[in-house]
Design a protein around this motif. Structure first.
Motif, PDB file in Angstrom:
ATOM      1  N   HIS A  11       0.851  -1.206   0.000  1.00 42.30           N
ATOM      2  CA  HIS A  11       0.000   0.000   0.000  1.00 42.30           C
ATOM      3  C   HIS A  11       0.881   1.248   0.000  1.00 42.30           C
ATOM      4  N   GLU A  18       0.372   4.038  -1.119  1.00 45.13           N
ATOM      5  CA  GLU A  18      -0.396   5.272  -0.905  1.00 45.13           C
ATOM      6  C   GLU A  18      -0.425   5.671   0.571  1.00 45.13           C
ATOM      7  N   ARG A  41       2.673   7.638   1.131  1.00 48.51           N
ATOM      8  CA  ARG A  41       2.600   8.888   0.377  1.00 48.51           C
ATOM      9  C   ARG A  41       1.647   9.893   1.031  1.00 48.51           C
ATOM     10  N   ASP A  42       0.510   9.390   1.547  1.00 39.27           N
ATOM     11  CA  ASP A  42      -0.561  10.310   1.940  1.00 39.27           C
ATOM     12  C   ASP A  42      -0.964  10.251   3.413  1.00 39.27           C
ATOM     13  N   GLU A  55      -0.134  19.370  -0.226  1.00 37.83           N
ATOM     14  CA  GLU A  55       0.331  18.614  -1.393  1.00 37.83           C
ATOM     15  C   GLU A  55       1.732  19.086  -1.737  1.00 37.83           C
ATOM     16  N   ALA A  81       2.774  13.931  -3.235  1.00 38.34           N
ATOM     17  CA  ALA A  81       2.390  13.348  -1.947  1.00 38.34           C
ATOM     18  C   ALA A  81       1.523  14.328  -1.169  1.00 38.34           C
TER      19      ALA A  81
END
Length: 400
Positions: free
Chosen positions: A36, A38, A41-42, A195, A200
């Protein structure tokens, strides 16, 4: 409550799991972010992942929870759970993500411990995990319901920014949809998502440092990198260098359980560095109310120039009828003729009077917190009356 059978297994295996928990969590995060990406990243702080602080915090919380279950059967470590639940609710952690974490955490345990993970051992640790996870899920859903939001991040417009010092900038934000900002308790924080240039969407949590009319106010210290060590704070640099009045940030509802309690008893507010932000909010609320409570303020910093909210501290203390302030600077420079008593060196409570029944709030780096807490305990302040907040992953969880 942990079943009697599992309690015996956990008690027998906790030393081995505890000794390997650092390796387990590193393995776990490698698996999680491979499956995962993401999340890294987030959601997860990439800087804390790079330094290993997040892994150590996770390891400490799991070991502390398991140890509490076997050492104090029939009870639940509510302080530990509350601290984690507030952070998770602020970040918007979901029920489904606990299942994802379970999958990769138990694969890591099996990988690291190998044949030692029998069916009985796996079942016992599975019980521990879901006891902790389900308790956190219930707490987090309750907190989000109380905040009036299921998804905590909303668009906010930056309506002002000001420099407190060369390293600290304060931002005032207002909901973009025109609704009033939510109420908060002094000591709480908000999640702020930006952002970054690589796409990211990183989230950080910043303490609310005051309560201006019709806005939320948070203050950000630019986090420098260290040569050959920790990377610089990519979100703090982004906010300082790129975010201006009129820009839009995603900001969450206020959360946090280290908050100024109501009452009329004496208070000690002790901070170091950027740890002054929750104290600024607490002092601001007390001053606005004209509180008669005895308040002792202690702050430590590198120098007067690096001391954010120094002017506000002087005004707030002057507005309170029973407040005193004591400041320590490593490099004092020229002192002002009025204002707090200034000393050179590190903060020390030895020479300060503490009234019976004092409630203490601490915020700053771990060495400062440990030193202040030790001195307070030695002077007879009950542990239950000493409250602390750590900025970043709480490496102190379970060590109180």
């Amino acid at each position: 409550m942990l079943s009697e059978k599992s309690a015996g297994t956990i008690r027998a295996t906790l030393p081995a799991v505890g000794a390997a928990i650092g390796t387990i969590t590193t393995n776990f995060y490698d698996r999680l972010f491979t499956a995962h990406p993401e999340l890294l990243r987030d959601l997860f702080n990439r800087g804390n992942q790079a330094t290993g602080e997040q892994q150590r915090a996770l390891a400490g919380s799991i070991a502390a929870f398991a140890g509490a279950l076997v050492d104090h059967p029939g009870t639940r470590p509510d302080t530990l759970l509350s601290r984690i639940a507030h952070k998770h609710a602020s970040l918007g952690v979901t029920r489904e993500q606990y299942t994802v974490v379970h999958t990769h955490l138990f694969a890591a345990i099996a990988d690291v411990l190998g044949e030692a993970v029998t069916e009985e051992v796996a079942a016992a640790w599975d019980e521990v995990y879901w006891l902790m996870a389900n308790a956190l899920i219930a707490l987090e859903e309750r907190l989000c319901a109380q905040a009036g939001t299921g998804t905590t991040l909303r668009d906010h417009v930056v309506v002002a920014r000001r420099a407190e010092t060369d390293e600290v900038t304060t931002f005032l934000v207002r909901p973009a949809d025109g609704t009033p900002p939510p109420p908060f308790r002094p000591g709480q924080y908000v999640s702020v998502q930006v952002e970054l240039p690589d796409g990211a969407r990183q989230i950080r949590q910043y303490t609310l440092s005051g309560e201006p009319a019709d806005a939320l106010q948070f203050s950000v210290k630019r986090t420098p990198g260290t040569p050959g060590g920790a990377p610089g704070g990519e979100v703090s640099h982004h906010l300082h260098d790129r975010v201006r009045e009129g820009d839009v940030l995603r900001v969450g509802a206020p959360f946090g359980d280290v908050v100024l309690a109501d009452g009329d008893g004496p208070l000690l507010l002790a901070s170091a560095g950027i740890g002054c932000t929750p104290m600024a909010a607490m002092l601001g609320r007390l001053a606005a109310e004209g509180s008669p409570r005895p308040v002792t303020v202690v702050h430590a910093d590198r120098s007067p120039d690096s001391h954010a909210f120094r002017d506000a501290l002087e005004r707030q203390v002057a507005a309170l009828p029973a407040a005193t302030a004591h400041v320590w600077y490593e490099r004092p420079g020229a002192d002002r003729p009025t204002g707090p008593t200034v000393r050179t060196g590190h903060a020390d409570l030895a020479g300060l009077p503490l009234e019976p029944g004092t409630t203490a709030y601490l915020c700053g780096p771990l060495p400062f917190l440990r030193a202040m807490r030790t001195q307070l305990l030695e002077r007879g302040v009950p542990a239950a009356d000493i409250h602390y907040e750590v900025f970043g992953p709480d490496l102190w969880l379970g060590q109180d």
